[in-house]
Motif scaffolding. Structure first.
Motif, PDB file in Angstrom:
ATOM      1  N   ASP A   1       0.861  -1.179   0.000  1.00 15.83           N
ATOM      2  CA  ASP A   1       0.000   0.000   0.000  1.00 15.83           C
ATOM      3  C   ASP A   1       0.898   1.231   0.000  1.00 15.83           C
ATOM      4  OD1 ASP A   1      -1.862   1.989   0.363  1.00 15.83           O
ATOM      5  OD2 ASP A   1      -2.607   1.254   2.294  1.00 15.83           O
ATOM      6  N   ILE A   2       0.923   1.965  -1.110  1.00 17.08           N
ATOM      7  CA  ILE A   2       1.852   3.100  -1.223  1.00 17.08           C
ATOM      8  C   ILE A   2       1.261   4.435  -0.767  1.00 17.08           C
ATOM      9  CG2 ILE A   2       3.069   1.983  -3.141  1.00 17.08           C
ATOM     10  CD1 ILE A   2       1.858   4.300  -4.906  1.00 17.08           C
ATOM     11  N   HIS A   3       0.051   4.396  -0.220  1.00 20.56           N
ATOM     12  CA  HIS A   3      -0.567   5.654   0.224  1.00 20.56           C
ATOM     13  C   HIS A   3      -1.449   5.373   1.435  1.00 20.56           C
ATOM     14  CE1 HIS A   3      -3.048   9.497  -1.002  1.00 20.56           C
ATOM     15  NE2 HIS A   3      -2.651   9.514   0.265  1.00 20.56           N
ATOM     16  N   CYS A   4      -0.915   5.644   2.626  1.00 24.16           N
ATOM     17  CA  CYS A   4      -1.659   5.348   3.850  1.00 24.16           C
ATOM     18  C   CYS A   4      -1.264   6.322   4.958  1.00 24.16           C
ATOM     19  CB  CYS A   4      -1.398   3.907   4.291  1.00 24.16           C
ATOM     20  SG  CYS A   4      -2.392   3.382   5.713  1.00 24.16           S
ATOM     21  N   HIS A   5      -2.264   6.892   5.608  1.00 21.03           N
ATOM     22  CA  HIS A   5      -2.025   7.839   6.700  1.00 21.03           C
ATOM     23  C   HIS A   5      -2.045   7.080   8.019  1.00 21.03           C
ATOM     24  CE1 HIS A   5      -2.531  11.454   4.107  1.00 21.03           C
ATOM     25  NE2 HIS A   5      -3.176  10.557   3.377  1.00 21.03           N
ATOM     26  N   ILE A   6      -0.991   6.333   8.269  1.00 20.27           N
ATOM     27  CA  ILE A   6      -0.927   5.428   9.414  1.00 20.27           C
ATOM     28  C   ILE A   6      -0.119   5.988  10.576  1.00 20.27           C
ATOM     29  CG2 ILE A   6       1.139   4.183   8.604  1.00 20.27           C
ATOM     30  CD1 ILE A   6      -0.219   1.600   9.629  1.00 20.27           C
ATOM     31  N   LEU A   7       0.651   7.048  10.364  1.00 22.24           N
ATOM     32  CA  LEU A   7       1.490   7.586  11.429  1.00 22.24           C
ATOM     33  C   LEU A   7       0.651   8.361  12.444  1.00 22.24           C
ATOM     34  CD1 LEU A   7       4.631   8.818   9.468  1.00 22.24           C
ATOM     35  CD2 LEU A   7       4.242   6.604  10.573  1.00 22.24           C
ATOM     36  N   PRO A   8       0.936   8.185  13.721  1.00 26.42           N
ATOM     37  CA  PRO A   8       0.121   8.831  14.749  1.00 26.42           C
ATOM     38  C   PRO A   8       0.466  10.300  14.967  1.00 26.42           C
ATOM     39  CG  PRO A   8       1.856   7.536  15.778  1.00 26.42           C
ATOM     40  CD  PRO A   8       1.952   7.276  14.299  1.00 26.42           C
ATOM     41  N   GLY A   9      -0.587  11.115  15.081  1.00 29.32           N
ATOM     42  CA  GLY A   9      -0.429  12.489  15.543  1.00 29.32           C
ATOM     43  C   GLY A   9       0.153  13.487  14.575  1.00 29.32           C
ATOM     44  N   LEU A  10       0.253  13.134  13.292  1.00 29.36           N
ATOM     45  CA  LEU A  10       0.884  14.051  12.333  1.00 29.36           C
ATOM     46  C   LEU A  10      -0.111  14.791  11.448  1.00 29.36           C
ATOM     47  CD1 LEU A  10       4.095  12.172  11.116  1.00 29.36           C
ATOM     48  CD2 LEU A  10       3.826  13.809  13.000  1.00 29.36           C
ATOM     49  N   ASP A  11      -1.255  14.161  11.171  1.00 32.99           N
ATOM     50  CA  ASP A  11      -2.229  14.816  10.295  1.00 32.99           C
ATOM     51  C   ASP A  11      -3.628  14.342  10.685  1.00 32.99           C
ATOM     52  OD1 ASP A  11      -2.204  12.239   9.299  1.00 32.99           O
ATOM     53  OD2 ASP A  11      -1.672  12.792   7.251  1.00 32.99           O
ATOM     54  N   ASP A  12      -4.514  14.170   9.711  1.00 32.96           N
ATOM     55  CA  ASP A  12      -5.870  13.720  10.003  1.00 32.96           C
ATOM     56  C   ASP A  12      -5.987  12.198  10.009  1.00 32.96           C
ATOM     57  OD1 ASP A  12      -5.358  13.574   7.300  1.00 32.96           O
ATOM     58  OD2 ASP A  12      -7.312  14.330   6.662  1.00 32.96           O
ATOM     59  N   GLY A  13      -4.847  11.515  10.175  1.00 34.81           N
ATOM     60  CA  GLY A  13      -4.833  10.079  10.353  1.00 34.81           C
ATOM     61  C   GLY A  13      -5.009   9.730  11.829  1.00 34.81           C
ATOM     62  N   PRO A  14      -4.417   8.638  12.287  1.00 36.61           N
ATOM     63  CA  PRO A  14      -4.559   8.228  13.691  1.00 36.61           C
ATOM     64  C   PRO A  14      -4.124   9.323  14.664  1.00 36.61           C
ATOM     65  CG  PRO A  14      -3.546   6.488  12.395  1.00 36.61           C
ATOM     66  CD  PRO A  14      -3.592   7.685  11.514  1.00 36.61           C
ATOM     67  N   LYS A  15      -4.900   9.462  15.730  1.00 40.21           N
ATOM     68  CA  LYS A  15      -4.578  10.481  16.720  1.00 40.21           C
ATOM     69  C   LYS A  15      -3.435  10.038  17.636  1.00 40.21           C
ATOM     70  CE  LYS A  15      -9.263  12.384  16.889  1.00 40.21           C
ATOM     71  NZ  LYS A  15     -10.442  12.652  17.762  1.00 40.21           N
ATOM     72  N   ASP A  16      -3.316   8.729  17.840  1.00 39.20           N
ATOM     73  CA  ASP A  16      -2.309   8.233  18.768  1.00 39.20           C
ATOM     74  C   ASP A  16      -1.800   6.875  18.295  1.00 39.20           C
ATOM     75  OD1 ASP A  16      -4.325   6.365  19.491  1.00 39.20           O
ATOM     76  OD2 ASP A  16      -5.031   7.689  21.075  1.00 39.20           O
ATOM     77  N   LEU A  17      -0.835   6.336  19.023  1.00 40.97           N
ATOM     78  CA  LEU A  17      -0.206   5.081  18.640  1.00 40.97           C
ATOM     79  C   LEU A  17      -1.212   3.935  18.608  1.00 40.97           C
ATOM     80  CD1 LEU A  17       2.287   3.402  17.961  1.00 40.97           C
ATOM     81  CD2 LEU A  17       2.738   3.210  20.429  1.00 40.97           C
ATOM     82  N   GLU A  18      -2.126   3.895  19.565  1.00 45.02           N
ATOM     83  CA  GLU A  18      -3.089   2.794  19.615  1.00 45.02           C
ATOM     84  C   GLU A  18      -3.958   2.763  18.351  1.00 45.02           C
ATOM     85  OE1 GLU A  18      -4.493  -0.556  20.379  1.00 45.02           O
ATOM     86  OE2 GLU A  18      -3.004   0.308  21.737  1.00 45.02           O
ATOM     87  N   GLN A  19      -4.350   3.942  17.858  1.00 48.98           N
ATOM     88  CA  GLN A  19      -5.115   3.995  16.610  1.00 48.98           C
ATOM     89  C   GLN A  19      -4.263   3.535  15.430  1.00 48.98           C
ATOM     90  OE1 GLN A  19      -7.114   7.687  15.826  1.00 48.98           O
ATOM     91  NE2 GLN A  19      -8.610   7.394  17.467  1.00 48.98           N
ATOM     92  N   SER A  20      -2.986   3.879  15.452  1.00 48.19           N
ATOM     93  CA  SER A  20      -2.080   3.433  14.389  1.00 48.19           C
ATOM     94  C   SER A  20      -1.972   1.912  14.384  1.00 48.19           C
ATOM     95  CB  SER A  20      -0.695   4.051  14.560  1.00 48.19           C
ATOM     96  OG  SER A  20      -0.711   5.429  14.294  1.00 48.19           O
ATOM     97  N   LEU A  21      -1.824   1.333  15.558  1.00 47.85           N
ATOM     98  CA  LEU A  21      -1.713  -0.124  15.661  1.00 47.85           C
ATOM     99  C   LEU A  21      -3.016  -0.795  15.233  1.00 47.85           C
ATOM    100  CD1 LEU A  21       0.261  -0.508  19.013  1.00 47.85           C
ATOM    101  CD2 LEU A  21       1.139  -0.618  16.676  1.00 47.85           C
ATOM    102  N   SER A  22      -4.137  -0.176  15.538  1.00 50.93           N
ATOM    103  CA  SER A  22      -5.427  -0.716  15.115  1.00 50.93           C
ATOM    104  C   SER A  22      -5.546  -0.726  13.597  1.00 50.93           C
ATOM    105  CB  SER A  22      -6.558   0.114  15.735  1.00 50.93           C
ATOM    106  OG  SER A  22      -7.818  -0.359  15.311  1.00 50.93           O
ATOM    107  N   LEU A  23      -5.104   0.375  12.972  1.00 46.39           N
ATOM    108  CA  LEU A  23      -5.119   0.442  11.515  1.00 46.39           C
ATOM    109  C   LEU A  23      -4.153  -0.577  10.923  1.00 46.39           C
ATOM    110  CD1 LEU A  23      -6.217   1.852   8.986  1.00 46.39           C
ATOM    111  CD2 LEU A  23      -4.400   3.554   9.228  1.00 46.39           C
ATOM    112  N   ALA A  24      -3.031  -0.775  11.580  1.00 43.73           N
ATOM    113  CA  ALA A  24      -2.047  -1.758  11.123  1.00 43.73           C
ATOM    114  C   ALA A  24      -2.631  -3.173  11.171  1.00 43.73           C
ATOM    115  CB  ALA A  24      -0.790  -1.682  11.982  1.00 43.73           C
ATOM    116  N   ARG A  25      -3.354  -3.480  12.239  1.00 42.29           N
ATOM    117  CA  ARG A  25      -3.988  -4.803  12.335  1.00 42.29           C
ATOM    118  C   ARG A  25      -5.021  -4.989  11.231  1.00 42.29           C
ATOM    119  NH1 ARG A  25      -3.769  -3.233  17.928  1.00 42.29           N
ATOM    120  NH2 ARG A  25      -2.204  -4.499  19.052  1.00 42.29           N
TER     121      ARG A  25
END
Length: 258
Positions: free
Chosen positions: A8-32
């Motif tokens: 996947d070459i386009h994914c807003h998975i990093l926490p706290g940088l933009d309108d993607g995941p707000k925190d690490l837990e949300q990032s890990l949830s998206l990763a799962r």
């Protein structure tokens, strides 16, 4: 279809940088969610230089490294790489040192247009980026109103050496019938070369990569889906990718009844 890997070459998975995941837990949830969908590698692409977000290359690299450590600790089998979704600006060539590419050597770069227009300076800017060794990849052109109205505009960019990325959610109808139809036409006429999730860890903005590849296979055959996935791998590895077989959709004839 079964895939050994899905990139996947386009994914807003990093926490706290933009309108993607707000925190690490949300990032890990998206990763799962991504792993469940069959995704094995993700290019992390926070917004950069749009009206809301500035995410410098150094910071993106650092956050990506921390996320990979967290993924490994959580035993989530996903590899992430640092990049940006770079909003088009007339001075990107002057900001080049602070821009991240799809691959480490910046052979390719994700470029976002405004949703409502195609900037008049875009062709000249793309020429400058090409002269620096970078091929621009226009992200989600199917959601740009000018491209929706006239696919010849996108055709001209592709004919001049650019590439384009369609969004999985768009192709599957998540942004409405019009966007789905435009996405279909772009895939049918080879005006887009690669698929991305553009996932944001919010409702209606999930991964859906495998489902979209399956739908492309149903619509155009398995080889088309395989090509889309392989192209993502090639871009990530900095291999040579050029658009091939692109055409303009045939306009439907109008029949008048008197």
């Amino acid at each position: 279809m079964e895939f050994e890997k899905i990139v996947d070459i386009h994914c807003h998975i990093l926490p706290g940088l933009d309108d993607g995941p707000k925190d690490l837990e949300q990032s890990l949830s998206l990763a799962r969610e991504a792993v469940k969908d069959g995704v094995t590698h993700i290019l992390a692409t926070p917004h950069h230089l749009d009206k809301q977000y500035v995410n410098h290359a150094k910071q993106v690299n650092e956050v990506t490294e921390k996320l990979q450590v967290a993924l490994d600790q959580a035993q989530i089998p996903l590899t992430v790489f640092a990049s940006q979704e770079v909003h088009i600006n007339g001075d990107l060539d002057q900001r080049y040192a602070d821009l991240l590419g799809v691959d480490e050597d910046k052979h390719y770069m994700l470029i976002e247009f405004p949703h409502g227009s195609v900037p008049a300076y875009a062709k000249q800017l793309f020429f400058k980026l090409k002269s620096l060794g970078t091929t621009p990849i226009i992200v989600h052109p199917e959601r740009n109103s000018d491209f929706q109205k006239d696919l010849s505009l996108l055709y001209d960019f592709i004919a001049n050496g650019a590439l384009a990325q369609v969004t999985a959610t768009s192709y599957l109808g998540g942004f409405g019938e019009q966007v789905a139809e435009v996405s279909y036409q772009m895939v049918k006429n080879n005006l887009v070369q690669v698929l991305g999730s553009d996932a944001h860890a919010m409702k209606g903005r999930g991964i859906l990569m495998h489902e979209a590849l399956d739908q492309i296979a149903k619509d155009f055959g398995e080889q088309k889906a395989i090509l889309f996935e392989q192209t993502a791998e090639d871009l990530l590895n900095g291999e040579r990718v050029v658009a091939k077989g692109y055409t303009l959709p045939t306009k439907k004839k109008k029949f008048w009844l008197f």
